[in-house]
Design an enzyme around this catalytic site. Sequence first.
Site, mmCIF file in Angstrom:
data_model
loop_
_atom_site.group_PDB
_atom_site.id
_atom_site.type_symbol
_atom_site.label_atom_id
_atom_site.label_comp_id
_atom_site.label_asym_id
_atom_site.label_seq_id
_atom_site.Cartn_x
_atom_site.Cartn_y
_atom_site.Cartn_z
ATOM 1 N N HIS A 23 0.836 -1.204 0.000
ATOM 2 C CA HIS A 23 0.000 0.000 0.000
ATOM 3 C C HIS A 23 0.877 1.263 0.000
ATOM 4 O O HIS A 23 0.592 2.220 -0.719
ATOM 5 C CB HIS A 23 -0.869 0.065 1.260
ATOM 6 C CG HIS A 23 -1.814 -1.079 1.438
ATOM 7 N ND1 HIS A 23 -1.713 -1.950 2.487
ATOM 8 C CD2 HIS A 23 -2.894 -1.475 0.724
ATOM 9 C CE1 HIS A 23 -2.688 -2.837 2.424
ATOM 10 N NE2 HIS A 23 -3.419 -2.586 1.347
ATOM 11 N N VAL B 5 4.625 -5.561 -4.638
ATOM 12 C CA VAL B 5 5.757 -5.364 -3.730
ATOM 13 C C VAL B 5 5.887 -6.621 -2.873
ATOM 14 O O VAL B 5 4.890 -7.127 -2.338
ATOM 15 C CB VAL B 5 5.540 -4.115 -2.851
ATOM 16 C CG1 VAL B 5 6.724 -3.889 -1.922
ATOM 17 C CG2 VAL B 5 5.310 -2.886 -3.730
#
Length: 277
Positions: free
Chosen positions: A34, A173
């Site tokens: 995020h 990620v």
Amino acid sequence: MTTNVVTTRDSLRAALGTTRPGFVPTMGALHQGHLSLIAHSAAENPFTVVSIFVNPTQFTNPDDLQRYPRDLDQDAEMAIAAGADLIFAPDVAEIYPPGFATRVAVGPIADLWEGTSRPGHFGGVATVVTILLNLVQPAHSYFGEKDFQQLQVIRRLHRDLALPGLIVGYPTVREAGGLAYSSRNARLSPEDLARASAIPRAIADVLTSARAGETDTSSLIAIARDTLEQPGINVDYVTIVDPSTLEPIQALTPDARLLIAVDIGGTRLIDNAAIAS
Ligand code: AMP
């Protein structure tokens, strides 16, 4: 609580005025995935809004909804530190007021894979994303490739309903060991976390074989399953698809996508990767 948090539609609109911000929708329990999206938005837009809303209509398992991690104060602090200017943290009645009766249905790509395993999931996602994009009126909205099918469903929805701004997909990620960051990773026991490392290994094995010249997707899927299928891991699906239709393909193409969904100790984990032929 930080002063950069608004909780109502009206206060969000009042705070934004004519600003067309960068927008990062989330369900909170923020992690590096995020925070990268937020930093990316902050670098590309003069103003960034992050929404934190655990959307009940996209959960198909009441236990999963109830157990979903929530810590607004910490999330708001992390989002601001990563570059957010404003947090929109509505409660459920603010998004779905009494009498709310509309549900947005995206076509066939929402019925495959996650749509099959979690019927109604993408209807909930499409509905909340439509509301949020209409409220925020972003210049750019950022979504992770981590949820690849969700990203493709949102691109379809955005085009079809002429929703505002542009959709930006951002690469997954990963933790040092290769596991994709996910809010649900926090629920894994140390043993299950160790088991979950089979997911990035399966992806790496498929990429290695594809690079070595294997183009038959059945063989590549068998390689991934071989790595994944071990005690404690229940494989839901492993597939190689056309990224625009999400339909399985037989022979590898330059834009083919490997999709994986497993259950480990009652926690659903999904991952995916591009596999160039
Ligand atoms: P969620 O809070 O899980 O609904 O995720 C909010 C946004 O963050 C979605 O666009 C996700 O695809 C994205 N996201 C979640 N995990 C990752 C990750 N590991 N890398 C990049 N984006 C992510």
